[in-house]
Design an enzyme around this catalytic site. Structure first.
Site, PDB file in Angstrom:
ATOM      1  N   HIS A 142       9.432  -4.924  -0.313  1.00 51.24           N
ATOM      2  CA  HIS A 142       9.875  -3.539  -0.157  1.00 51.24           C
ATOM      3  C   HIS A 142      11.805  -4.246  -1.137  1.00 51.24           C
ATOM      4  CE1 HIS A 142       6.957  -2.267   1.461  1.00 51.24           C
ATOM      5  NE2 HIS A 142       7.160  -1.256   1.465  1.00 51.24           N
ATOM      6  N   GLU A 196      -3.244   4.887   0.638  1.00 49.55           N
ATOM      7  CA  GLU A 196      -3.254   2.262   0.804  1.00 49.55           C
ATOM      8  C   GLU A 196      -4.152   1.456   0.279  1.00 49.55           C
ATOM      9  OE1 GLU A 196       1.069   2.650   1.835  1.00 49.55           O
ATOM     10  OE2 GLU A 196       0.892   3.796   3.621  1.00 49.55           O
ATOM     11  N   ASP A 241       0.914  -0.703  -2.204  1.00 50.97           N
ATOM     12  CA  ASP A 241      -0.205  -1.092  -1.115  1.00 50.97           C
ATOM     13  C   ASP A 241      -1.451  -1.041  -1.264  1.00 50.97           C
ATOM     14  OD1 ASP A 241       1.188  -1.750   1.404  1.00 50.97           O
ATOM     15  OD2 ASP A 241       2.187  -0.120   2.054  1.00 50.97           O
ATOM     16  N   CYS A 288       3.271   7.441  -5.242  1.00 52.06           N
ATOM     17  CA  CYS A 288       4.465   7.831  -5.037  1.00 52.06           C
ATOM     18  C   CYS A 288       4.947   6.102  -4.930  1.00 52.06           C
ATOM     19  CB  CYS A 288       4.802   8.111  -3.771  1.00 52.06           C
ATOM     20  SG  CYS A 288       3.485   7.409  -1.753  1.00 52.06           S
TER      21      CYS A 288
END
Ligand code: PEP
Ligand code: MG
Length: 593
Positions: free
Chosen positions: A206, A453, A477, A524
């Site tokens: 992240h 995910e 993920d 996304c």
């Protein structure tokens, strides 16, 4: 001497600037820039702290018992001398005056320089004097903390409270740290740094994602960087190649300045595509959506030509908050702000995805009960976390529903794997609606989506889609869980491979199933904003891409040049290949008109 350090490229472009090192000192202090008009007061603060330590040491010396070992007064004299020494106090003052560092930061920056000099000394006795300097600095830091009436703030406190943005200096600065938490990256969004380097981290962590969203060059996993780079060194950060050049020779610097100018021109050229609709050569309209972390990112999404927000990572609202998490009203205001800023375009709010590399400051109820997770990526994260905090989950759902009265809103549930989670989520949503009805608070229809995910969810996407209006594939993920690679761990980063045939087959299956069931499907994850995958995803039938606003123009350019019929014909053979990346490149080359 110029040195090259190799890491992983996570955010493109070239940054050139002076190194600002944080987190490298063994001593925890706040780092912030002092506004120009407070520089003299900050130097005065430093002077007072020094005087206090001098008085303290003098008192200690006076109080020494007559039978104390003779080394003790000598040692205190050394410390007193060090306090007056120009290499410590003079240079520290200079950091404050010239760089506007706060006194604590200036002291630790100078300590680092002196510590290195001591380490390089041949003489054992002199080398060991480093400990004296450290002790003197430690005393000064304590005196500073006492004077400001608080405990010494934590290492990142200054970064967290956003003070970093107040810098008024002239030379560009780049940040070098051992590691930066995603929450701290958020602060850098509003700060002065033009690039950053960390020792650890993976390309899909992240921290790396937020760096990309800031659109500043970054290199992670540069292992030794925070040890090799010294405060104030000139650095080139090559975010395309994943290289950091310390103290570059003039000729190299010129070459990079040239590249910097070139990419600025390229960016200006791409910016012109902003208002061009994303339509392929064979006439398929493609939806270009934006990923945002905060409502304040929405204007950048519009500016980049996004036709909506495909992923609002709502957990960033909950970071840096200590125990003071945002309640329903505060969340409602944030979601409403995003909806209003997007001016009638849809906004997809993902419910809180906390856990793994995005922990909350405070422990959750489950953590309090069971202790820290053994393996956070496989533990209580995302929807699992929300379902373990049902009150907070409903509070978030109510806040989102209330914001839906102001525009087009969609709810996205992260990391769904089990139908039981779906059932509980639907119940929570029904209850949140009921509570709003009871309180006579208005809300509108919202679509409900699931993030795909987890491989289990992708394989069973057909049954999930019976309960959801749309899905969004979180490839970051999905790759992590498919290949059992912790996305934040640079030790296994070389195995994090979105081109793996199993990953691509699963994505293709997910898109095809959603299309067959006539449900919306977007991606996304970072693959959506990576031009290497654009043609391939179009070939799979993807027509909705959500990415950081800064990536939209580049991807749109690929879409405008694509012929989906031609691309789709190439797909089956590539999905069967052992090496999909090579097979796809080869297929594109041979099929080129
Ligand atoms: C993903 O996993 O691809 C995703 C978009 O979610 P995040 O990166 O926030 O985990
Ligand atoms: Mg995810």
């Amino acid at each position: 001497m110029s040195i090259q350090i190799f890491g992983m490229a996570v955010s493109r472009g070239v940054a050139i600037g002076r190194a600002v090192l944080v987190a490298s000192s063994r001593i925890d202090v706040a780092h912030y820039f002092v506004p120009a008009e407070q520089v003299s007061a900050e130097i005065e603060r430093l002077r007072q702290a020094r005087d206090a330590v001098v008085a303290e040491l003098a008192a200690l010396k006076a109080d020494l018992a007559p039978d104390a070992p003779p080394e003790l007064p000598a040692l205190l004299d050394v410390h007193l001398l060090l306090l007056q020494d120009e290499t410590l106090s003079g240079a520290t003052k200079q950091w404050i005056a010239e760089r506007h560092y706060n006194a604590e930061w200036a002291l630790t920056a100078q300590l680092e320089i002196l510590a290195r000099q001591f380490d390089e000394m041949e003489d054992d006795y002199l080398r060991e004097r480093k400990a004296d300097v450290e002790q003197v600095v430690e005393r000064m830091l304590q005196a500073l903390a006492r004077a400001s009436g608080r405990m010494r703030p934590s290492l990142d406190a200054g970064l967290r409270n956003g003070a970093v943005r107040d810098f008024g200096g002239e030379e560009p600065l780049v940040l070098v740290a051992s590691d930066i938490a995603p929450a701290d990256m958020l602060q850098f969004k509003r700060s002065v740094f033009t690039g950053f380097v960390t020792d650890v981290g993976g390309t899909h962590s992240h921290t790396a994602i937020v760096a990309r969203s800031m659109d500043i060059p970054a290199v992670v996993g540069a292992r030794e960087a925070s040890r090799i780079v010294r405060q104030d060194d000139w650095l080139i950060i090559d975010g395309d190649a994943g290289v950091v050049i310390v103290d570059p020779p003039r000729i190299v610097l010129e070459e990079y300045r040239f590249r910097q100018r070139h990419s600025e021109l390229e960016r200006a050229r791409l910016d012109r595509l902003r208002n061009t609709p994303a339509v392929t050569m064979d006439g398929h309209a493609v939806e270009m959506l934006a990923n945002i972390e905060l409502p304040s990112d929405a204007p950048a999404a519009l500016q980049a030509g996004a036709v909506g927000v495909g992923l609002f990572r709502s957990e960033f609202l909950f970071m840096n908050r200590g125990d003071d998490l945002p309640g329903e009203d505060e969340q409602f205001e944030a979601y409403r702000a995003a909806v209003i800023a997007m001016n009638g375009l849809p906004v997809t709010i993902r419910t809180i995805d906390i856990g793994a590399d995005k922990p909350l400051d405070r422990l959750s109820t489950a953590e309090l009960r069971h202790g820290h997770a053994l393996n956070p990526a496989l533990g209580l994260r995302a929807i699992r976390w929300s379902l373990s905090e049902p009150g907070m989950f409903r509070q978030q759902l109510r806040a989102i529903l209330r914001a839906s009265a102001y525009g087009k809103l969609r709810i996205l549930i992260p990391m769904v794997a089990h139908l039981s989670e779906v059932r509980l989520t639907l119940q929570a949503l029904a209850r949140a609606r009921q509570q709003l009805d009871d309180a006579a608070k208005p809300y509108s229809e919202v679509e409900l989506g699931a993030m795909i995910e987890v491989p289990a969810a992708a394989l069973c996407v057909g049954s999930l889609l019976r309960h959801f209006d749309f899905i969004s594939i979180g490839t970051n993920d999905l790759v992590q869980y498919m290949l059992a690679i912790d996305r934040a761990d640079e030790a296994v980063a070389h195995l994090y491979d979105p081109w793996h045939p199993a990953v691509l087959q699963l994505i293709a299956h997910t898109i095809a199933t959603a299309a067959r069931m006539r449900r919306g499907v977007a991606i996304c994850g970072e693959m959506a904003g990576d031009p290497e995958f654009t043609d391939l995803l179009l070939a799979m039938g993807l027509r909705s891409f959500s990415m950081h606003p800064s990536r939209i123009a580049t991807i749109k350019q690929r879409i405008l040049r694509a012929d989906t019929r031609r691309l789709a014909a190439l797909l089956p053979k590539v999905l069967e290949a052992d090496d999909c990346a090579t097979a796809w490149a080869e297929a594109l080359r041979t099929a080129a008109p």
